[in-house]
Design a protein around this motif. Structure first.
Motif, PDB file in Angstrom:
ATOM      1  N   PHE A   1       0.426  25.088 -21.946  1.00 50.75           N
ATOM      2  CA  PHE A   1      -0.088  24.694 -23.251  1.00 50.75           C
ATOM      3  C   PHE A   1      -0.777  25.880 -23.910  1.00 50.75           C
ATOM      4  CE2 PHE A   1       0.008  21.047 -20.482  1.00 50.75           C
ATOM      5  CZ  PHE A   1       0.530  20.037 -21.268  1.00 50.75           C
ATOM      6  N   THR A   2      -0.893  25.816 -25.226  1.00 49.69           N
ATOM      7  CA  THR A   2      -1.647  26.821 -25.977  1.00 49.69           C
ATOM      8  C   THR A   2      -2.797  26.127 -26.700  1.00 49.69           C
ATOM      9  OG1 THR A   2      -0.404  26.570 -28.042  1.00 49.69           O
ATOM     10  CG2 THR A   2       0.500  28.108 -26.378  1.00 49.69           C
ATOM     11  N   GLU A   3      -3.603  26.922 -27.325  1.00 47.77           N
ATOM     12  CA  GLU A   3      -4.706  26.369 -28.134  1.00 47.77           C
ATOM     13  C   GLU A   3      -4.194  25.562 -29.321  1.00 47.77           C
ATOM     14  OE1 GLU A   3      -7.945  26.178 -27.783  1.00 47.77           O
ATOM     15  OE2 GLU A   3      -8.356  27.599 -26.174  1.00 47.77           O
ATOM     16  N   ASP A   4      -2.903  25.666 -29.622  1.00 46.03           N
ATOM     17  CA  ASP A   4      -2.307  24.916 -30.732  1.00 46.03           C
ATOM     18  C   ASP A   4      -1.912  23.496 -30.345  1.00 46.03           C
ATOM     19  OD1 ASP A   4      -2.495  27.062 -32.552  1.00 46.03           O
ATOM     20  OD2 ASP A   4      -0.657  27.933 -31.740  1.00 46.03           O
TER      21      ASP A   4
ATOM     22  N   ILE B   1      -6.933  24.359 -17.585  1.00 42.14           N
ATOM     23  CA  ILE B   1      -6.501  23.180 -18.337  1.00 42.14           C
ATOM     24  C   ILE B   1      -5.207  23.436 -19.111  1.00 42.14           C
ATOM     25  CG2 ILE B   1      -7.848  23.630 -20.428  1.00 42.14           C
ATOM     26  CD1 ILE B   1      -7.395  20.197 -18.737  1.00 42.14           C
ATOM     27  N   PHE B   2      -4.863  24.703 -19.335  1.00 41.68           N
ATOM     28  CA  PHE B   2      -3.664  25.033 -20.103  1.00 41.68           C
ATOM     29  C   PHE B   2      -2.424  25.235 -19.229  1.00 41.68           C
ATOM     30  CE2 PHE B   2      -7.101  26.253 -22.971  1.00 41.68           C
ATOM     31  CZ  PHE B   2      -6.719  25.546 -24.106  1.00 41.68           C
ATOM     32  N   LEU B   3      -2.561  25.143 -17.915  1.00 37.38           N
ATOM     33  CA  LEU B   3      -1.430  25.284 -17.007  1.00 37.38           C
ATOM     34  C   LEU B   3      -1.398  24.094 -16.054  1.00 37.38           C
ATOM     35  CD1 LEU B   3       0.936  26.928 -15.889  1.00 37.38           C
ATOM     36  CD2 LEU B   3      -0.704  28.120 -14.435  1.00 37.38           C
TER      37      LEU B   3
ATOM     38  N   LYS C   1     -15.730  23.497 -25.831  1.00 37.84           N
ATOM     39  CA  LYS C   1     -14.514  22.703 -25.760  1.00 37.84           C
ATOM     40  C   LYS C   1     -13.796  22.742 -27.099  1.00 37.84           C
ATOM     41  CE  LYS C   1     -15.602  19.610 -22.046  1.00 37.84           C
ATOM     42  NZ  LYS C   1     -15.673  18.261 -21.590  1.00 37.84           N
ATOM     43  N   THR C   2     -12.607  23.292 -27.072  1.00 40.59           N
ATOM     44  CA  THR C   2     -11.784  23.349 -28.270  1.00 40.59           C
ATOM     45  C   THR C   2     -11.037  22.024 -28.420  1.00 40.59           C
ATOM     46  OG1 THR C   2      -9.892  24.212 -27.079  1.00 40.59           O
ATOM     47  CG2 THR C   2     -11.457  25.838 -27.959  1.00 40.59           C
TER      48      THR C   2
ATOM     49  N   ARG D   1      -8.194  17.427 -25.966  1.00 46.32           N
ATOM     50  CA  ARG D   1      -6.985  16.605 -25.931  1.00 46.32           C
ATOM     51  C   ARG D   1      -6.341  16.647 -24.540  1.00 46.32           C
ATOM     52  NH1 ARG D   1      -2.802  14.550 -29.239  1.00 46.32           N
ATOM     53  NH2 ARG D   1      -1.296  13.773 -27.731  1.00 46.32           N
ATOM     54  N   LEU D   2      -6.289  17.820 -23.935  1.00 45.75           N
ATOM     55  CA  LEU D   2      -5.701  17.928 -22.602  1.00 45.75           C
ATOM     56  C   LEU D   2      -6.523  17.162 -21.567  1.00 45.75           C
ATOM     57  CD1 LEU D   2      -4.491  21.606 -22.768  1.00 45.75           C
ATOM     58  CD2 LEU D   2      -3.048  19.583 -22.392  1.00 45.75           C
ATOM     59  N   MET D   3      -7.831  17.167 -21.698  1.00 52.56           N
ATOM     60  CA  MET D   3      -8.669  16.372 -20.798  1.00 52.56           C
ATOM     61  C   MET D   3      -8.387  14.885 -20.996  1.00 52.56           C
ATOM     62  SD  MET D   3     -10.268  18.359 -18.806  1.00 52.56           S
ATOM     63  CE  MET D   3     -11.377  17.185 -18.069  1.00 52.56           C
TER      64      MET D   3
END
Length: 165
Positions: free
Chosen positions: A58-61, A32-34, A2-3, A8-10
């Protein structure tokens, strides 16, 4: 693994499920990024009764950089491009990591009723960053000069939102 962006998205998703803002929903779509989201038109406004679909990428940023947000539903609004992209300061230079998905969608819902009917700043060919170009010139003109016709066009958009895929 988990990055920070995934965590944060979770967290954003849990918050949206536990304490959803009025007229807003959203969730990841297998990734999780879409995300897909829906904004319902605010009551007692020309947007009342509309169901407007959006995508968020979303991106990893994230949350240090904003997601790419786009309306899938066709819109008629001074600050929404024909391709669904949104001209909103918090999606560009005014982004802050304090914003989460819930607050972002709430801001977009608010923008529906409180547009900036003037201009979206674009760099000109000469490099002059003060050049101005309307996002949707017809919507902006009607909003400024003929609210009755603007509201009529918005109501058409609302009706089309019911049958849009």
């Amino acid at each position: 693994m988990k990055t920070p962006a995934r965590k944060r998205l979770m967290r954003d998703f849990r918050r949206l499920l536990q304490d959803p803002p009025a007229g807003i929903s959203g969730s990841p779509q297998g990734n999780i990024f879409l995300w897909n989201a829906v904004i319902f038109g605010p009551d007692d406004t020309p947007w009342d009764g509309g169901m407007f679909k959006l995508t968020l990428k979303f991106t990893e940023d994230y949350p240090n950089k904003p997601p790419t947000v786009r309306f899938v539903t066709r819109m008629f609004h001074p600050n929404i491009f024909a391709d669904g992209n949104i001209c909103l300061d918090i999606l560009k230079k005014q982004w802050s990591p304090v914003y989460d998905v819930s607050s972002l969608l709430t801001s977009i819902q608010s923008l529906l009723c409180d547009p900036d009917p003037y201009y979206y700043r674009l760099p000109s060919r000469s490099g002059n960053s003060n050049a101005k170009s309307p996002v949707d010139s017809e919507a902006a003109r009607l909003f400024r000069e003929n609210k009755r016709e603007y509201n009529s066009r918005v109501k058409e958009t609302v009706e089309q939102s019911w049958t849009a895929d």
